[in-house]
Write a protein that holds these residues in place. Sequence first.
Motif, PDB file in Angstrom:
ATOM      1  N   PHE A 180       0.826  -1.202   0.000  1.00  0.00           N
ATOM      2  CA  PHE A 180       0.000   0.000   0.000  1.00  0.00           C
ATOM      3  C   PHE A 180       0.863   1.256   0.000  1.00  0.00           C
ATOM      4  O   PHE A 180       0.490   2.275  -0.589  1.00  0.00           O
ATOM      5  CB  PHE A 180      -0.926   0.010   1.226  1.00  0.00           C
ATOM      6  CG  PHE A 180      -2.253  -0.655   1.000  1.00  0.00           C
ATOM      7  CD1 PHE A 180      -3.134  -0.175   0.037  1.00  0.00           C
ATOM      8  CD2 PHE A 180      -2.637  -1.752   1.755  1.00  0.00           C
ATOM      9  CE1 PHE A 180      -4.364  -0.786  -0.175  1.00  0.00           C
ATOM     10  CE2 PHE A 180      -3.862  -2.364   1.549  1.00  0.00           C
ATOM     11  CZ  PHE A 180      -4.731  -1.875   0.590  1.00  0.00           C
ATOM     12  N   GLN A 181       2.009   1.201   0.648  1.00  0.00           N
ATOM     13  CA  GLN A 181       2.891   2.356   0.769  1.00  0.00           C
ATOM     14  C   GLN A 181       4.046   2.340  -0.233  1.00  0.00           C
ATOM     15  O   GLN A 181       4.982   3.135  -0.111  1.00  0.00           O
ATOM     16  CB  GLN A 181       3.461   2.420   2.194  1.00  0.00           C
ATOM     17  CG  GLN A 181       2.389   2.591   3.267  1.00  0.00           C
ATOM     18  CD  GLN A 181       2.979   2.607   4.670  1.00  0.00           C
ATOM     19  OE1 GLN A 181       4.001   1.975   4.939  1.00  0.00           O
ATOM     20  NE2 GLN A 181       2.336   3.335   5.564  1.00  0.00           N
ATOM     21  N   MET A 182       3.989   1.472  -1.208  1.00  0.00           N
ATOM     22  CA  MET A 182       5.102   1.330  -2.148  1.00  0.00           C
ATOM     23  C   MET A 182       5.249   2.594  -2.999  1.00  0.00           C
ATOM     24  O   MET A 182       4.283   3.091  -3.585  1.00  0.00           O
ATOM     25  CB  MET A 182       4.888   0.114  -3.047  1.00  0.00           C
ATOM     26  CG  MET A 182       6.067  -0.157  -3.976  1.00  0.00           C
ATOM     27  SD  MET A 182       5.930  -1.741  -4.826  1.00  0.00           S
ATOM     28  CE  MET A 182       4.504  -1.423  -5.863  1.00  0.00           C
ATOM     29  N   PHE A 183       6.465   3.081  -3.079  1.00  0.00           N
ATOM     30  CA  PHE A 183       6.750   4.295  -3.849  1.00  0.00           C
ATOM     31  C   PHE A 183       8.029   4.168  -4.669  1.00  0.00           C
ATOM     32  O   PHE A 183       8.028   4.367  -5.878  1.00  0.00           O
ATOM     33  CB  PHE A 183       6.860   5.497  -2.907  1.00  0.00           C
ATOM     34  CG  PHE A 183       7.303   6.763  -3.592  1.00  0.00           C
ATOM     35  CD1 PHE A 183       6.385   7.556  -4.255  1.00  0.00           C
ATOM     36  CD2 PHE A 183       8.642   7.156  -3.578  1.00  0.00           C
ATOM     37  CE1 PHE A 183       6.784   8.724  -4.900  1.00  0.00           C
ATOM     38  CE2 PHE A 183       9.056   8.317  -4.219  1.00  0.00           C
ATOM     39  CZ  PHE A 183       8.117   9.096  -4.875  1.00  0.00           C
ATOM     40  N   ILE A 211      11.179   5.092  -9.355  1.00  0.00           N
ATOM     41  CA  ILE A 211      12.533   5.074  -9.930  1.00  0.00           C
ATOM     42  C   ILE A 211      12.603   4.132 -11.121  1.00  0.00           C
ATOM     43  O   ILE A 211      13.303   4.401 -12.093  1.00  0.00           O
ATOM     44  CB  ILE A 211      13.557   4.678  -8.854  1.00  0.00           C
ATOM     45  CG1 ILE A 211      13.581   5.729  -7.748  1.00  0.00           C
ATOM     46  CG2 ILE A 211      14.954   4.524  -9.458  1.00  0.00           C
ATOM     47  CD1 ILE A 211      14.572   5.454  -6.659  1.00  0.00           C
ATOM     48  N   LEU A 212      11.868   3.011 -11.060  1.00  0.00           N
ATOM     49  CA  LEU A 212      11.929   2.034 -12.144  1.00  0.00           C
ATOM     50  C   LEU A 212      11.443   2.626 -13.456  1.00  0.00           C
ATOM     51  O   LEU A 212      12.069   2.442 -14.504  1.00  0.00           O
ATOM     52  CB  LEU A 212      11.091   0.802 -11.786  1.00  0.00           C
ATOM     53  CG  LEU A 212      11.237  -0.418 -12.695  1.00  0.00           C
ATOM     54  CD1 LEU A 212      12.671  -0.951 -12.630  1.00  0.00           C
ATOM     55  CD2 LEU A 212      10.260  -1.511 -12.281  1.00  0.00           C
ATOM     56  N   ASN A 213      10.304   3.357 -13.400  1.00  0.00           N
ATOM     57  CA  ASN A 213       9.756   3.876 -14.659  1.00  0.00           C
ATOM     58  C   ASN A 213       8.852   5.080 -14.431  1.00  0.00           C
ATOM     59  O   ASN A 213       7.995   5.366 -15.273  1.00  0.00           O
ATOM     60  CB  ASN A 213       8.975   2.778 -15.393  1.00  0.00           C
ATOM     61  CG  ASN A 213       8.871   3.032 -16.870  1.00  0.00           C
ATOM     62  OD1 ASN A 213       9.473   3.964 -17.393  1.00  0.00           O
ATOM     63  ND2 ASN A 213       8.101   2.233 -17.564  1.00  0.00           N
ATOM     64  N   LYS A 214       8.996   5.738 -13.271  1.00  0.00           N
ATOM     65  CA  LYS A 214       8.170   6.904 -12.929  1.00  0.00           C
ATOM     66  C   LYS A 214       6.674   6.601 -13.045  1.00  0.00           C
ATOM     67  O   LYS A 214       5.875   7.446 -13.458  1.00  0.00           O
ATOM     68  CB  LYS A 214       8.544   8.112 -13.786  1.00  0.00           C
ATOM     69  CG  LYS A 214       9.935   8.649 -13.508  1.00  0.00           C
ATOM     70  CD  LYS A 214      10.168   9.971 -14.175  1.00  0.00           C
ATOM     71  CE  LYS A 214      11.587  10.477 -13.879  1.00  0.00           C
ATOM     72  NZ  LYS A 214      11.819  10.721 -12.455  1.00  0.00           N
ATOM     73  N   THR A 233       1.599   3.645  -8.462  1.00  0.00           N
ATOM     74  CA  THR A 233       0.947   3.227  -7.221  1.00  0.00           C
ATOM     75  C   THR A 233       0.208   4.414  -6.599  1.00  0.00           C
ATOM     76  O   THR A 233       0.353   5.558  -7.022  1.00  0.00           O
ATOM     77  CB  THR A 233       1.970   2.683  -6.215  1.00  0.00           C
ATOM     78  OG1 THR A 233       2.908   3.721  -5.891  1.00  0.00           O
ATOM     79  CG2 THR A 233       2.712   1.485  -6.796  1.00  0.00           C
ATOM     80  N   TYR A 234      -0.566   4.107  -5.582  1.00  0.00           N
ATOM     81  CA  TYR A 234      -1.353   5.140  -4.912  1.00  0.00           C
ATOM     82  C   TYR A 234      -0.447   6.246  -4.374  1.00  0.00           C
ATOM     83  O   TYR A 234      -0.734   7.431  -4.514  1.00  0.00           O
ATOM     84  CB  TYR A 234      -2.164   4.509  -3.784  1.00  0.00           C
ATOM     85  CG  TYR A 234      -3.242   5.400  -3.214  1.00  0.00           C
ATOM     86  CD1 TYR A 234      -4.575   5.252  -3.604  1.00  0.00           C
ATOM     87  CD2 TYR A 234      -2.940   6.381  -2.282  1.00  0.00           C
ATOM     88  CE1 TYR A 234      -5.564   6.070  -3.082  1.00  0.00           C
ATOM     89  CE2 TYR A 234      -3.923   7.204  -1.761  1.00  0.00           C
ATOM     90  CZ  TYR A 234      -5.237   7.039  -2.163  1.00  0.00           C
ATOM     91  OH  TYR A 234      -6.218   7.857  -1.649  1.00  0.00           O
TER      92      TYR A 234
END
Length: 236
Positions: free
Chosen positions: A164-167, A172-175, A184-185
């Motif tokens: 849920f908190q993944m940023f 960084i991988l692909n904006k 992500t949220y």
Amino acid sequence: MHDSIFIKSLFNTLYFVFIGTPFVIAFQLATALILNIEVKGINIFRTLYYLPYLVPMVASVIIWIIIFGHTGVVNQILGLVGLGPFDWIQNVHLIKPVIIAMGMWAAGSGILIFLAGLKGVPTHLYEVAKIDGAGPIKRFIHVTLPMITPTILFSVVMQSIAYFQMFTESYILNKGGPDYASTTYLVNTYNTAFRDFDFGLAMAQSWILFIIILIITLIVMRSSKSWVYYEAGNGR
């Protein structure tokens, strides 16, 4: 436009929570079962599996960009058998599995937790099961799984909150691309605040995320009464 991106980011996050979490938990448990086998030199392998968790997330993402790039290691290996190359990071269908695989690679902390749970299973239960004629699979289903259900519960809750908190991985991988497939949220909330400068809406989105995490965590905790076994308590 902003509403559609918000819905996409919410859908992507729920995808990681409900699809990625089971895969990561299953991988952690399977790896812990292997590392729980007492053979010579097993401590070396336990250390090796934990090392990726110590690598800063930004560095981990850069490593994965190199591995899954168009001329990366994965495509070079697939090219040896006549497959590919695949555009892993720029493909809307492949980007999510790549991020989930990244979570498995850096699952050292969860593996250690499962390993500790497996060490806590009383050995006399396995001995009784062997006397009753239970094979390895039956011992795993009827002895190991019930005894580590508290560990599974903890891992499910923590991994779900982490997704849920993944940023960092997505940004960084692909904006968040391609075509918002990995947005992500939290990435959307970040863009709302620091790209669109709509801090009020970003704050509202943060509160919505908090409520969603709270509700799902409460549902999981309430459901645990029917499937989590506590040896010293009033569990199932």
